[in-house]
Design an enzyme around this catalytic site. Structure first.
Site, PDB file in Angstrom:
ATOM      1  N   LYS A  16       0.854  -1.248   0.008  1.00 48.56           N
ATOM      2  CA  LYS A  16       0.033   0.086  -0.123  1.00 48.56           C
ATOM      3  C   LYS A  16       0.845   1.337  -0.030  1.00 48.56           C
ATOM      4  CE  LYS A  16      -0.524  -0.442   5.217  1.00 48.56           C
ATOM      5  NZ  LYS A  16      -1.127  -0.964   6.059  1.00 48.56           N
ATOM      6  N   TYR A  72      16.852  29.452   7.718  1.00 52.42           N
ATOM      7  CA  TYR A  72      15.744  30.133   8.358  1.00 52.42           C
ATOM      8  C   TYR A  72      15.669  30.087   9.928  1.00 52.42           C
ATOM      9  CZ  TYR A  72      14.120  29.900   3.247  1.00 52.42           C
ATOM     10  OH  TYR A  72      13.928  30.358   2.282  1.00 52.42           O
TER      11      TYR A  72
HETATM   12  C1  LIG Z   1      -0.221  -1.970   6.715  1.00 53.21           C
HETATM   13  C2  LIG Z   1      -0.919  -3.321   7.216  1.00 53.21           C
HETATM   14  C3  LIG Z   1      -0.095  -4.063   7.665  1.00 53.21           C
HETATM   15  C4  LIG Z   1       1.280  -4.300   7.536  1.00 53.21           C
HETATM   16  O1  LIG Z   1       1.941  -3.554   8.883  1.00 53.21           O
HETATM   17  P1  LIG Z   1       3.502  -3.448   9.057  1.00 53.21           P
HETATM   18  O2  LIG Z   1       3.757  -2.760  10.328  1.00 53.21           O
HETATM   19  O3  LIG Z   1       3.972  -2.452   7.911  1.00 53.21           O
HETATM   20  O4  LIG Z   1       4.203  -4.728   8.951  1.00 53.21           O
HETATM   21  C5  LIG Z   1      -0.554  -5.376   8.070  1.00 53.21           C
HETATM   22  N1  LIG Z   1      -1.734  -5.819   8.011  1.00 53.21           N
HETATM   23  C6  LIG Z   1      -2.894  -4.525   7.818  1.00 53.21           C
HETATM   24  C7  LIG Z   1      -4.245  -4.822   7.764  1.00 53.21           C
HETATM   25  C8  LIG Z   1      -2.100  -3.378   7.335  1.00 53.21           C
HETATM   26  O5  LIG Z   1      -3.078  -2.392   6.900  1.00 53.21           O
END
Ligand SMILES: *Cc1c(COP(=O)(O)O)cnc(C)c1O
Length: 370
Positions: free
Chosen positions: A34, A260
């Site tokens: 994702k 800055y």
């Molecule tokens: C993003 C996600 C994961 C992966 O999590 P990590 O901490 O990056 O391993 C697993 N399960 C779900 C439902 C997620 O949304």
């Protein structure tokens, strides 16, 4: 040429996937890609995931992108669909869906995919304590009964809130709640129901809960998912190198300030270098006094740790190069994070987690796949 560069090393990802498989030898792997593969670029990482059983995405748009890139194995929508229309599209594109609330349940019951469709298996989400997505105890049993009755195969799933911290008491409570309901569903609804609890942190810290499917994300990218072990202690390799170059040198006089807000002032005459990267590329604007980069001398290839000083700007940041040779070459590479400088360290200096730094990279850096 300005060369803030994101370099992706797919072999490191394959290595990390093997580490997941070694830890969870009996589980199938839903590799999370994702948010454009945690900022790495889906196209860059998919070839490294051919040995995963499925990929997981947050939205249907992300699923379609992966399909267009040629991913022909299973895809899981971890938030499920957002409308009846999208449920139909999920069926058309063979995306397995999480069902986490009543409307999704109704869409699934109104329109049942063919027996051989991957959509015929659904991930039924049980809220065990995260309190975001998922059915409660009564809701999950009734949803499971209706789905099973309509011919769906079920994967009971939940998500941990604190699996990164081995000491946190909520995780064992979540596991207990999950196991209780799982046993009931197995007994009363579907003896073949499958189970999935673990994200990366769960894979590392809760090996007894790997069950049928694990869902690694961050560890595939080579960052540590847990609070008490580093990525290298877990034998994970950074998939991304983020680097830039020195674009100019300065000597700042004692008492003068930089950048800055003039938030850094020189206690003595200080050799500094400007680096062609800033928050417009994705380097965090706010970092503490421990933030540093690695400078690789273009001539000798020796590496030096140099503090980031002054406020990080949109296009550049300033580093203290007092510790480097006086004839350090212009164009020397500056490593912001990667194999030689854990992104977890930079995240700590920025008061955040690696996930955010990786996802927040902008389109501006050059993208290279090795
Ligand atoms: C993003 C996600 C994961 C992966 O999590 P990590 O901490 O990056 O391993 C697993 N399960 C779900 C439902 C997620 O949304």
């Amino acid at each position: 040429m300005r060369t803030a560069t994101v370099t992706i090393n797919p072999q490191a990802m394959t290595h990390n996937l093997m580490q997941v498989k070694k830890r969870a030898p009996n589980a199938k792997v839903l590799a999370m890609v994702k948010a454009n593969a945690y900022g790495h670029g889906v196209a860059a990482v998919l070839p490294a995931l051919v040995l995963a059983d499925a990929i997981g995405v947050a939205s249907f748009t992300e699923a379609l992108e992966a399909r267009h890139l040629g991913w022909d194995k299973a895809i899981g929508l971890v938030e499920g669909v957002f409308s009846a229309d999208e449920w139909q599209q999920a069926i058309d594109n063979g995306c397995s869906c999480v069902i986490h609330h009543a409307p999704q349940l109704e869409w699934a019951l109104e329109c049942i995919p063919a027996v051989d469709s991957p959509v015929r298996t659904v991930w039924l989400k049980y809220n065990t304590g995260m309190n975001r997505l998922g059915f409660d105890e009564q809701g999950v049993v009734s949803a499971a009964k209706r789905l099973h009755g309509a011919g769906y195969a079920l994967i009971l799933t939940t998500h941990f809130a604190n699996a990164d911290d081995r000491e946190h008491p909520l995780t064992s409570t979540q596991i207990q709640r999950f196991n209780d309901i799982f046993a009931i569903l197995q007994r009363d609804v579907d003896k073949n129901i499958k189970a999935s609890l673990c994200n990366s942190a769960g894979i590392v810290n809760y090996p007894d809960s790997h069950c049928d499917w694990v869902r690694p994300g961050i560890m595939l990218y080579g960052s540590s998912p847990v609070t008490d072990q580093s990525a290298s202690e877990l034998n994970l390799q950074a998939v991304m190198d983020f680097s830039a170059q020195i674009m100019a040198f300065q000597t700042v006089k004692q008492g003068a300030t930089i950048g800055y807000g003039s938030r850094w002032s020189a206690e003595e005459d200080t050799r500094t270098a400007l680096v062609s990267v800033g928050y417009g590329d994705g380097y965090p604007r706010v970092v503490n006094n421990d933030a540093h980069v690695n400078v690789v001398d273009a001539l000798t290839k020796d590496s030096y740790t140099c503090p980031v000083i002054g406020r990080v700007a949109m296009d550049m940041l300033v580093i203290d190069v007092s510790s480097t040779p006086i004839d350090l070459a212009l164009d020397s590479e500056v490593i912001l994070w990667g194999a030689a400088l854990p992104v977890d360290d930079v995240a700590q200096h920025a008061g955040t987690i690696s996930y955010e730094l990786l996802c927040r990279l902008s389109n501006r850096p050059l993208r290279v796949i090795v």
